[in-house]
Design an enzyme around this catalytic site. Structure first.
Site, PDB file in Angstrom:
ATOM      1  N   ASP A  18      -5.374  -0.856  -3.876  1.00 39.37           N
ATOM      2  CA  ASP A  18      -4.994  -1.179  -5.153  1.00 39.37           C
ATOM      3  C   ASP A  18      -3.635  -0.211  -5.477  1.00 39.37           C
ATOM      4  O   ASP A  18      -3.432   0.679  -4.495  1.00 39.37           O
ATOM      5  CB  ASP A  18      -5.926  -0.607  -6.107  1.00 39.37           C
ATOM      6  CG  ASP A  18      -5.526  -1.122  -7.601  1.00 39.37           C
ATOM      7  OD1 ASP A  18      -4.820  -1.900  -8.099  1.00 39.37           O
ATOM      8  OD2 ASP A  18      -5.805   0.052  -8.531  1.00 39.37           O
ATOM      9  N   ASP A  20      -1.537   0.982  -8.603  1.00 40.83           N
ATOM     10  CA  ASP A  20      -1.446   1.799  -9.876  1.00 40.83           C
ATOM     11  C   ASP A  20      -2.779   2.711 -10.051  1.00 40.83           C
ATOM     12  O   ASP A  20      -3.775   2.395  -9.972  1.00 40.83           O
ATOM     13  CB  ASP A  20      -1.293   0.951 -11.180  1.00 40.83           C
ATOM     14  CG  ASP A  20      -0.059   0.191 -11.221  1.00 40.83           C
ATOM     15  OD1 ASP A  20       0.720   0.286 -10.225  1.00 40.83           O
ATOM     16  OD2 ASP A  20       0.135  -0.739 -12.139  1.00 40.83           O
TER      17      ASP A  20
END
Length: 276
Positions: A18, A20
């Site tokens: 992922d 952020d």
């Protein structure tokens, strides 16, 4: 510590990240709010609300319902925005804004996975036009990200072509595994959010990074490794061998950033309204 170099007689493996709060310390989309304000895409009020949304995101993240409302709102708000204008704004700021907020620990993991012979794949709900150049900056092999529709006039149509979120991320990982020959049982995944549980469950080596409360509970109950990343560092200092992204790649960075920023502006104002 990661396992030794892959045995090349076995199927390939990959590491799925992922973006952020996992690879970078902030929201990849909200980071551009000041640039959009200076470029005239959002007004002062929206810029202030975006700054507030960044704070909320960093403190607690967003749950499923909030993410869905964000997606619906950004489609309407971004309709008619000129993509070329957005790209020009981001082209001059992407490297300066993103480079300083990459976690040193994440950069080390990316290096280690590559050294071990594993592909690195960024899997993000943010738009492809911002995630792809960040992926190139990081040296990622592939990117999975949200794609928005651009009309023949070069403006946002208000439609989302592909939404990389929740179960859709896991589906994308399985499709990549089929097309690229990845062995998911021997692959790795990293995320900070409970909304990425399907992605984490899809691999044999899931990791919770700076997890929200829900993901931390799940990770502890499932015996998953929990990692804390705390050291943002400029990538040029951390990985000097990596060159800056090409102007052509940087120039297409804005579409997803603009759209997701718009959605998070709405989220901040909504939260403010409900707490008033």
């Amino acid at each position: 510590m990661l396992r030794d170099v892959e045995n090349h007689s076995l199927p390939r493996a990959a590491a799925f990240f992922d973006l952020d709060k996992t690879v970078i310390a902030k929201s990849s989309t909200l980071t551009f709010s000041k640039s959009f304000y200076q470029g005239g895409l959002i007004n002062r009020r929206a810029a202030l609300r975006t700054a507030y949304a960044q704070f909320v995101f960093l403190v607690g993240g967003m749950d499923h319902d909030q993410m869905e409302r964000m997606r619906e709102y950004l489609s309407a708000l971004c309709r008619g925005w000129n993509v070329r204008q957005v790209r020009e704004i981001v082209a001059g700021t992407l490297h300066d804004l993103i480079d300083p907020i990459i976690y040193d620990e994440a950069a080390s993991l990316i290096e280690e996975h590559h050294t071990a012979g594993r592909d690195v794949v960024i899997v993000s709900t943010s738009g492809a036009e911002v995630v792809e150049p960040i992926g190139e900056l990081l040296g990622a092999d592939r990117v999975v990200a949200t794609r928005l529709v651009v009309g023949e006039d070069g403006c946002f149509t208000g439609e989302v072509e592909y939404y990389a979120y929740g179960p859709t991320k896991a589906e994308a990982i399985r499709e990549l595994a089929a097309s690229e020959g990845y062995d998911l049982d021997r692959s790795y995944a990293y995320s900070d959010s409970a909304t990425d549980l399907p992605m984490l469950q899809a691999v044999g080596h899931p990791h919770a990074v700076n997890p929200d409360r829900a993901l931390r509970r799940e990770a502890v109950s499932r015996g998953w490794q929990v990692l804390e990343f705390r050291k943002p560092v400029r990538l040029k200092q951390r990985l000097p061998a990596l060159s800056a992204p090409s102007p052509a790649v940087v120039a297409v960075a804005a579409l997803g950033a603009a759209a997701a920023t718009a959605g998070l502006v709405w989220y901040a104002s909504k939260r403010r309204g409900t707490s008033a």
